[in-house]
Scaffold this motif. Sequence first.
Motif, PDB file in Angstrom:
ATOM      1  N   ASP A 184       0.850  -1.178   0.000  1.00  0.00           N
ATOM      2  CA  ASP A 184       0.000   0.000   0.000  1.00  0.00           C
ATOM      3  C   ASP A 184       0.894   1.240   0.000  1.00  0.00           C
ATOM      4  OD1 ASP A 184       0.976   0.261   2.548  1.00  0.00           O
ATOM      5  OD2 ASP A 184      -0.954   0.015   3.564  1.00  0.00           O
ATOM      6  N   ASN A 185       0.333   2.399   0.320  1.00  0.00           N
ATOM      7  CA  ASN A 185       1.063   3.656   0.159  1.00  0.00           C
ATOM      8  C   ASN A 185       1.545   4.242   1.483  1.00  0.00           C
ATOM      9  OD1 ASN A 185       0.557   4.563  -2.923  1.00  0.00           O
ATOM     10  ND2 ASN A 185      -1.206   3.445  -2.158  1.00  0.00           N
ATOM     11  N   ALA A 186       1.923   3.392   2.424  1.00  0.00           N
ATOM     12  CA  ALA A 186       2.389   3.849   3.730  1.00  0.00           C
ATOM     13  C   ALA A 186       3.722   4.585   3.595  1.00  0.00           C
ATOM     14  CB  ALA A 186       2.540   2.662   4.676  1.00  0.00           C
ATOM     15  N   GLU A 192       6.965   9.469  -1.753  1.00  0.00           N
ATOM     16  CA  GLU A 192       6.184  10.307  -2.668  1.00  0.00           C
ATOM     17  C   GLU A 192       5.853   9.512  -3.927  1.00  0.00           C
ATOM     18  OE1 GLU A 192       6.465  14.605  -5.034  1.00  0.00           O
ATOM     19  OE2 GLU A 192       8.132  13.901  -3.787  1.00  0.00           O
ATOM     20  N   ARG A 193       4.560   9.374  -4.201  1.00  0.00           N
ATOM     21  CA  ARG A 193       4.128   8.699  -5.425  1.00  0.00           C
ATOM     22  C   ARG A 193       4.427   9.578  -6.638  1.00  0.00           C
ATOM     23  NH1 ARG A 193       0.452   4.336  -5.587  1.00  0.00           N
ATOM     24  NH2 ARG A 193      -0.007   5.030  -7.713  1.00  0.00           N
ATOM     25  N   ARG A 202       9.264   7.787  -5.296  1.00  0.00           N
ATOM     26  CA  ARG A 202      10.409   7.971  -4.400  1.00  0.00           C
ATOM     27  C   ARG A 202      10.195   7.057  -3.202  1.00  0.00           C
ATOM     28  NH1 ARG A 202      12.337  12.083  -0.541  1.00  0.00           N
ATOM     29  NH2 ARG A 202      10.371  13.220  -0.754  1.00  0.00           N
ATOM     30  N   TRP A 203      10.889   5.935  -3.209  1.00  0.00           N
ATOM     31  CA  TRP A 203      10.693   4.911  -2.195  1.00  0.00           C
ATOM     32  C   TRP A 203      11.388   5.285  -0.894  1.00  0.00           C
ATOM     33  CZ3 TRP A 203       7.262   1.287  -3.587  1.00  0.00           C
ATOM     34  CH2 TRP A 203       7.085   1.033  -4.945  1.00  0.00           C
ATOM     35  N   HIS A 204      10.911   4.687   0.183  1.00  0.00           N
ATOM     36  CA  HIS A 204      11.609   4.825   1.456  1.00  0.00           C
ATOM     37  C   HIS A 204      12.990   4.177   1.307  1.00  0.00           C
ATOM     38  CE1 HIS A 204      12.725   4.142   5.644  1.00  0.00           C
ATOM     39  NE2 HIS A 204      11.789   5.013   5.994  1.00  0.00           N
ATOM     40  N   PRO A 205      14.051   4.841   1.752  1.00  0.00           N
ATOM     41  CA  PRO A 205      15.401   4.289   1.536  1.00  0.00           C
ATOM     42  C   PRO A 205      15.598   2.912   2.156  1.00  0.00           C
ATOM     43  CG  PRO A 205      15.443   6.184   3.030  1.00  0.00           C
ATOM     44  CD  PRO A 205      14.092   6.157   2.404  1.00  0.00           C
ATOM     45  N   GLY A 206      14.944   2.645   3.287  1.00  0.00           N
ATOM     46  CA  GLY A 206      15.075   1.325   3.903  1.00  0.00           C
ATOM     47  C   GLY A 206      14.495   0.233   3.032  1.00  0.00           C
ATOM     48  N   LEU A 207      13.324   0.485   2.450  1.00  0.00           N
ATOM     49  CA  LEU A 207      12.709  -0.502   1.569  1.00  0.00           C
ATOM     50  C   LEU A 207      13.503  -0.641   0.278  1.00  0.00           C
ATOM     51  CD1 LEU A 207      10.239  -2.377   0.991  1.00  0.00           C
ATOM     52  CD2 LEU A 207       9.262  -0.439  -0.239  1.00  0.00           C
ATOM     53  N   PRO A 218       9.594  -3.614  -5.823  1.00  0.00           N
ATOM     54  CA  PRO A 218       8.421  -3.143  -5.070  1.00  0.00           C
ATOM     55  C   PRO A 218       7.404  -2.503  -6.010  1.00  0.00           C
ATOM     56  CG  PRO A 218      10.250  -1.620  -4.790  1.00  0.00           C
ATOM     57  CD  PRO A 218      10.774  -2.754  -5.625  1.00  0.00           C
ATOM     58  N   ARG A 219       6.138  -2.761  -5.753  1.00  0.00           N
ATOM     59  CA  ARG A 219       5.044  -2.166  -6.518  1.00  0.00           C
ATOM     60  C   ARG A 219       4.050  -1.541  -5.551  1.00  0.00           C
ATOM     61  NH1 ARG A 219       7.337  -2.059 -11.480  1.00  0.00           N
ATOM     62  NH2 ARG A 219       7.835  -4.150 -12.262  1.00  0.00           N
ATOM     63  N   LEU A 220       3.302  -0.556  -6.047  1.00  0.00           N
ATOM     64  CA  LEU A 220       2.289   0.104  -5.229  1.00  0.00           C
ATOM     65  C   LEU A 220       0.901  -0.168  -5.777  1.00  0.00           C
ATOM     66  CD1 LEU A 220       3.730   3.671  -4.485  1.00  0.00           C
ATOM     67  CD2 LEU A 220       3.681   1.684  -2.975  1.00  0.00           C
ATOM     68  N   CYS A 221      -0.052  -0.395  -4.864  1.00  0.00           N
ATOM     69  CA  CYS A 221      -1.443  -0.487  -5.296  1.00  0.00           C
ATOM     70  C   CYS A 221      -1.984   0.923  -5.511  1.00  0.00           C
ATOM     71  CB  CYS A 221      -2.286  -1.231  -4.262  1.00  0.00           C
ATOM     72  SG  CYS A 221      -2.505  -0.352  -2.703  1.00  0.00           S
TER      73      CYS A 221
END
Length: 342
Positions: A184-186, A192-193, A202-207, A218-221
């Motif tokens: 999801d978009n947590a 930032e989508r 712009r993914w979270h650096p940890g992920l 990683p993909r986003l719904c």
Amino acid sequence: MLQKEQWMQVHVLKAQGLSLREIARRLGVSRNTVTRYLASQDVPRYKQREPRPSKLDQFQAYILERMQAAWPETIAAPALLRELRALGYEGQLRSIQAFMKAHKPVPAPDPLVRFETEPERQMQCDFVVFRRGADPLYAFTATLGFSRWRWARFATNEKAETLIACHHALFETLGGVPCEILYDNAKTIVLERDAYGKGEHRWHPGLLDLAKRYGFMPRLCQPYRARTKGKVERFHRYLRGNFYVPLSSWLKQSGMVLDVDTANAEVGKWLRDVANQRVHPVTGAPPATLLEERERDTLRSLPAFATQLWVTTPVGRPSAPSAISLQHPLSVYQQLLTEVHA
């Protein structure tokens, strides 16, 4: 109009010996109304009034036709008023607005298209909240898209470090890595989508580091479209109703609250013996069977560093020994849980 409760009050007050005048005064109605209701042994029914003719009646078909022609856009009521004036309408704008509101077309729901994936293609992951407040309880969950193999790990927070620790434990249990994982978009997932263009997030650096090290995409719904990751959402309902509620209610009867250590001690056995052995209604096979027969060999191998990780339970309090989060000695929980499974 007197309501059923008022009709009852008339009869009760009369039975208490009050006069018609006093009953009427207390209830704020006329004496004739009191007399009429006392004469009735049932709640009086009022006939529905016949609808009064409206200046808009002869133009209703025209309005509906114009609304249908404009759909899915909405034609403005003032614009329709100008058209109707030319046709002889002498009523008010608010009559048109009320009619349009009552007859606004309802869009048909999007057809439910079940998105099936080939083996090892996709996994869906998410956090689910079981309890908030001073003693929160969450679960990080995962479902493989093809086999519907399920996994869960309980935690006391949804922080980035907990998310990463849960991934380590997930991949270690699974013994492999899927090609992509849908989230999801947590904020622990994406900062930032579409930051760099459509679909370029712009993914979270940890992920991002985790995905690079394990080799998955990683993909986003879609925002506000939870059913795009419906497989893991359905697992949430199953996990709550078939694991969390039975176990927590059993402990509650003994004056205890389900904590993260007890939940994790039990959920592994439940996943192995119940959730992944249950015949799935869509695939027609137990998830564990499909995983072993069709999907496990297609998963990406664990990277070398992963086999050297010692994965701890992400309870959200890494500095405290796990035993102190138990409200009672461990033997008490073990005895109760033995009774549950008996």
